[in-house]
Design an enzyme around this catalytic site. Structure first.
Site, mmCIF file in Angstrom:
data_model
loop_
_atom_site.group_PDB
_atom_site.id
_atom_site.type_symbol
_atom_site.label_atom_id
_atom_site.label_comp_id
_atom_site.label_asym_id
_atom_site.label_seq_id
_atom_site.Cartn_x
_atom_site.Cartn_y
_atom_site.Cartn_z
ATOM 1 N N GLU A 65 5.527 -6.191 -67.512
ATOM 2 C CA GLU A 65 5.271 -5.660 -66.073
ATOM 3 C C GLU A 65 5.217 -4.374 -65.780
ATOM 4 O O GLU A 65 4.415 -3.794 -64.874
ATOM 5 C CB GLU A 65 6.501 -6.513 -64.970
ATOM 6 C CG GLU A 65 6.311 -6.106 -63.745
ATOM 7 C CD GLU A 65 7.175 -6.905 -62.804
ATOM 8 O OE1 GLU A 65 6.900 -6.533 -61.455
ATOM 9 O OE2 GLU A 65 8.101 -7.514 -63.249
ATOM 10 N N ASP A 82 9.120 -9.843 -68.401
ATOM 11 C CA ASP A 82 9.624 -9.505 -67.095
ATOM 12 C C ASP A 82 10.956 -8.848 -67.456
ATOM 13 O O ASP A 82 11.847 -9.659 -67.596
ATOM 14 C CB ASP A 82 9.404 -10.543 -66.092
ATOM 15 C CG ASP A 82 9.532 -9.905 -64.712
ATOM 16 O OD1 ASP A 82 10.078 -8.903 -64.406
ATOM 17 O OD2 ASP A 82 9.220 -10.829 -63.709
ATOM 18 N N ILE A 84 13.093 -7.651 -65.210
ATOM 19 C CA ILE A 84 13.744 -7.989 -64.208
ATOM 20 C C ILE A 84 13.024 -8.910 -63.212
ATOM 21 O O ILE A 84 12.472 -8.179 -62.488
ATOM 22 C CB ILE A 84 14.786 -6.788 -63.466
ATOM 23 C CG1 ILE A 84 15.605 -6.118 -64.516
ATOM 24 C CG2 ILE A 84 15.708 -7.548 -62.280
ATOM 25 C CD1 ILE A 84 16.407 -4.853 -63.801
ATOM 26 N N ASP A 85 13.301 -10.087 -63.393
ATOM 27 C CA ASP A 85 12.550 -11.136 -62.502
ATOM 28 C C ASP A 85 13.515 -11.312 -61.400
ATOM 29 O O ASP A 85 14.491 -11.948 -61.605
ATOM 30 C CB ASP A 85 12.126 -12.386 -63.174
ATOM 31 C CG ASP A 85 11.295 -13.274 -62.107
ATOM 32 O OD1 ASP A 85 10.347 -12.655 -61.785
ATOM 33 O OD2 ASP A 85 11.890 -14.191 -61.730
ATOM 34 N N THR A 87 13.783 -8.469 -59.045
ATOM 35 C CA THR A 87 14.219 -7.069 -58.663
ATOM 36 C C THR A 87 14.671 -6.528 -57.555
ATOM 37 O O THR A 87 15.710 -5.938 -57.278
ATOM 38 C CB THR A 87 12.978 -5.876 -59.086
ATOM 39 O OG1 THR A 87 12.587 -6.243 -60.528
ATOM 40 C CG2 THR A 87 13.253 -4.432 -58.915
ATOM 41 N N ASP A 210 5.947 -13.552 -64.467
ATOM 42 C CA ASP A 210 6.790 -14.328 -63.821
ATOM 43 C C ASP A 210 7.220 -15.822 -64.265
ATOM 44 O O ASP A 210 8.148 -16.333 -63.972
ATOM 45 C CB ASP A 210 6.395 -14.464 -62.344
ATOM 46 C CG ASP A 210 6.252 -13.026 -61.664
ATOM 47 O OD1 ASP A 210 7.239 -12.528 -61.834
ATOM 48 O OD2 ASP A 210 5.201 -12.939 -60.871
#
Length: 271
Positions: A65, A82, A84-85, A87, A210
């Site tokens: 990402e 990802d 930090i999915d 954020t 995601d």
């Protein structure tokens, strides 16, 4: 050579350690788009995850990402990350966010690791090999009656092209299901489907990172994952429906009854 699932889990664990290191200190953030946060923690976590993957599979393609490279569709062997999915949750101190690492080969998901950072829940899956939570086999819920279903969803922060119809869908479902939850991390929502906590999940305006890992986890837990036309474009089509068979079909019917073309065509019969 270690296999891809082992590497995915190691990378996610190291990424989780990096996220934890940022939780108790100040960090900078900026907006890369409308309401689209990125923090120092996202960047540092991604670097750590990529380093682990490069150590074992230096020639594989990586779609992440926070990469400055052009976001191309994965082909051949590809890792989809990802860091930090969730954020926004992380930045505001709301405790639902995940590190997500998925491995795909020739357009098919092969291995996945998603770690919910706060509860240290490790969701993993291997294609045709099953899905696990902290080493324990998980399966989707057997509840297929909508009025007994808990549904997960999300609300797009920068694509309001069909937001009124989407709110109408939410209102319809709210009157028919047990409840609707919006934790703020699609990866976690999908893992909740895999673990039987949610009976279904739907959302639009999602990106490949995601859903790349968590989508496989749902499938290997016995669930159904499709786009809004019952097709296979859930990775890059930005529209996803997941659940056990009955709730998946129920959600598709409601989507098709509420969302108009071109956002949702009727090329495929939703059943």
């Amino acid at each position: 050579m270690r296999d891809e699932l082992d590497v995915a889990l190691d990378a996610a664990r190291i990424g989780t350690d990096v996220v934890h290191s940022f939780e108790q200190k100040n960090f900078d953030y900026h907006y890369k788009g409308v309401n689209d946060l990125v923090t120092d923690a996202d960047v540092a976590t991604q670097e750590a995850v990529v380093e682990v993957i490069r150590e074992h599979f230096p020639d594989d393609y990586i779609l992440a990402e926070e990469s400055e490279d052009e976001h191309k569709l994965p082909t051949g062997r590809a890792w989809i990350i990802d860091p930090i999915d969730g954020t926004t949750n992380f930045a505001y101190g709301f405790p639902v966010y995940c590190v997500s690492v998925g491995f795909w080969a020739d357009g098919e998901p092969e291995a996945a690791a998603v770690i919910e950072v706060n509860r240290n829940e490790e969701f993993t899956a291997r294609r045709d090999g099953g899905a696990w939570l902290n080493g324990r086999v998980i399966r989707v819920s057997e509840k297929e009656d909508p009025d007994k279903a808990l549904i997960g969803t999300g609300f797009p922060y920068n694509d309001h092209s069909m937001i009124e119809e989407y709110y109408n869908l939410f209102r319809t479902l709210s009157g028919e299901v047990q409840g609707i939850r919006r934790p703020g991390s699609a990866a976690y929502d999908l893992c909740c489907v895999a673990a039987g906590r949610f009976q279904g999940f739907y959302e639009y305006a999602l990106k490949a990172w995601d859903v790349a890992a968590a989508g496989l986890i749902v499938k290997e837990a016995g669930g159904v994952v499709t786009d809004w036309e019952r097709g296979d474009e859930w990775l890059t089509g930005e529209r996803i429906v997941a659940g056990n068979s009955g709730i998946h079909d129920y959600l598709l019917r409601r989507i098709h009854n509420t969302i108009s073309a071109p956002h949702c065509s009727s090329i495929r019969d939703p059943g």
